[in-house]
Write a protein that holds these residues in place. Structure first.
Motif, short mmCIF file in Angstrom:
data_model
loop_
_atom_site.label_atom_id
_atom_site.label_comp_id
_atom_site.label_asym_id
_atom_site.label_seq_id
_atom_site.Cartn_x
_atom_site.Cartn_y
_atom_site.Cartn_z
N LYS A 97 0.88 -1.21 0.01
CA LYS A 97 -0.04 -0.12 -0.10
C LYS A 97 0.86 1.30 -0.02
CE LYS A 97 -4.55 -0.75 2.20
NZ LYS A 97 -5.02 -0.75 3.39
N ALA A 114 -4.26 -3.13 -1.91
CA ALA A 114 -2.69 -2.86 -1.77
C ALA A 114 -2.52 -1.74 -3.13
CB ALA A 114 -2.00 -4.03 -2.07
N THR A 170 0.85 3.95 -3.11
CA THR A 170 0.36 5.26 -2.71
C THR A 170 1.37 6.24 -3.04
OG1 THR A 170 -1.17 4.04 -0.90
CG2 THR A 170 -0.87 6.46 -0.73
#
Ligand code: 1CP
Length: 344
Positions: free
Chosen positions: A223, A255, A227
């Motif tokens: 993640k 994820a 991100t």
């Protein structure tokens, strides 16, 4: 030179002129020209020389009429710069003589100035952007898949050392995964800055995890990786690929990734039902189907294509091209997919 952007459109779930195709490991030992170049240079020597590396990257695009190029490199390329020397051994794969086994091994790792240390990657990407008329995919290994080579010392069947560290030494595991996430974020940003137009994260060996263990030991790190790269540049499509992941697909989507890469153990319909309609799908022909007679191979490809009911599909294999495949088989397959009538 007309730029073919069908691959990028499919990643963004936009309408395409034909279903785009590329093949994992499309540059490699099934190509006589590649084998010839490998007589003179090792894999890492190719990677370090932008002109030659760009040529090897372009070869399959020109030979197979695929809709994307993937930078010729290996998932281990940035690992040397992070303070972990490795070697790619013939018929084995990446090997590390001094594997990472404890906190002091991890403490020696660093996130280097990749721009300086990997200037040859930047140069290769810049060269390719001038030469290619299809999008260029950059890539990295996912932290777990990289960790598996680094902790085991090479390819492994059941990842005993890696999972022992994970279960027994939470602090070391967190430190190792975090240094790899930091490193891969910087490595992907470098590829974006150089001109990569899409990025694939290879978590090839994550299929060995149960759902519970994936959630505990892998998901938070993946993640953070996705991100962070998305917030750096939200226009570059990110592809999230793993093998044997049918039981993990919802977690893999959670994820991150604009495109989820599938292997052949799940149907497109079942994967779509799990993933929903807000991601694109890439896959998923069994690489051994390339050894079937032409009519059977085309039947298997049709079975995949008939399940594609909406925009957002990239045709690929479920894993890499194997060395005994005929070039003509792949080229004919590309044309077969391109000629397949779109349902939408
Ligand atoms: O010397 C050679 O030619 C040996 C074969 C080879 C090649 C062609 C290796 C060793 N790496 C590569 C290039 C490579 N590696 C590419 C090229 C770009 C393309 O697809 O055309 C890519 C994307 C990779 C990425 C890679 N390396 C992955 C992720 C993809 C996958 O196959 O799951 C993995 C797991 C590796 C490790 C690796 N490198 C090489 C081998 C034989 C292996 C696998 C070893 C094992 O079984 O664990």
């Amino acid at each position: 030179m007309v730029f073919n952007d069908n691959f990028l459109k499919a990643c963004r779930r936009e309408k395409v002129e034909h279903i785009p195709v590329w093949y994992m490991r499309q540059a490699g030992r099934y190509q006589p020209e590649y084998k010839k170049i490998r007589e003179s240079y090792t894999l890492m020597e190719i990677v370090h020389q932008p002109e030659i590396c760009a040529e090897v990257t372009r070869m399959p695009v020109e030979e197979l009429d695929v809709d994307a190029a993937i930078l010729f490199s290996d998932i281990m390329t940035p690992i040397g710069a992070m303070g972990v020397p490795f070697e790619i051994r013939e018929n084995i794969g990446p090997c590390i003589d001094n594997p990472i086994r404890n906190a002091s091994d991890i403490a020696r790792m660093k996130t280097p100035d990749f721009k300086k240390e990997l200037s040859y990657v930047t140069e290769t990407i810049q060269l390719l952007r001038q030469q290619l008329s299809v999008p260029l995919i950059g890539f990295c290994g996912a932290p777990y898949t990289l960790a598996s080579y680094m902790v085991e010392g090479g390819p492994s069947k059941n990842y005993i050392h890696t999972k022992s560290m994970m279960y027994n030494n939470a602090i070391a595991w967190e430190a190792l995964m975090n240094v790899l996430v930091d490193g891969m974020i910087e490595y992907l940003k470098l590829q974006i800055d150089a001109g990569a137009q899409a990025l694939q994260v290879f978590d090839s060996w994550v299929g060995s995890f149960s759902r519970e263990d994936y959630k505990a030991y892998v998901l938070p790190y993946m993640k953070r990786l996705f991100t962070s790269v998305k917030s750096y540049n939200n226009r570059i499509p990110l592809i999230h690929f793993g093998v044997n992941t049918a039981h993990l697909l919802d977690l893999i989507k959670e994820a991150g990734g604009d495109v989820i890469g599938l292997d052949w153990r799940i149907s497109i319909t079942d994967a779509r039902n799990i993933l929903g309609n807000d991601v694109a799908i890439q896959g998923n022909l069994d690489p051994t189907a390339l050894y079937a007679p032409k009519n059977q191979l085309e039947e298997k490809a049709s079975l995949i294509l008939e399940q594609v009911k909406q925009s957002g599909f990239v045709f690929n294999l479920g894993h890499g091209v194997t060395p005994q495949v005929q070039v003509k088989t792949l080229k004919d397959l590309t044309h077969f997919v391109h000629d397949f009538e779109l349902k939408n």
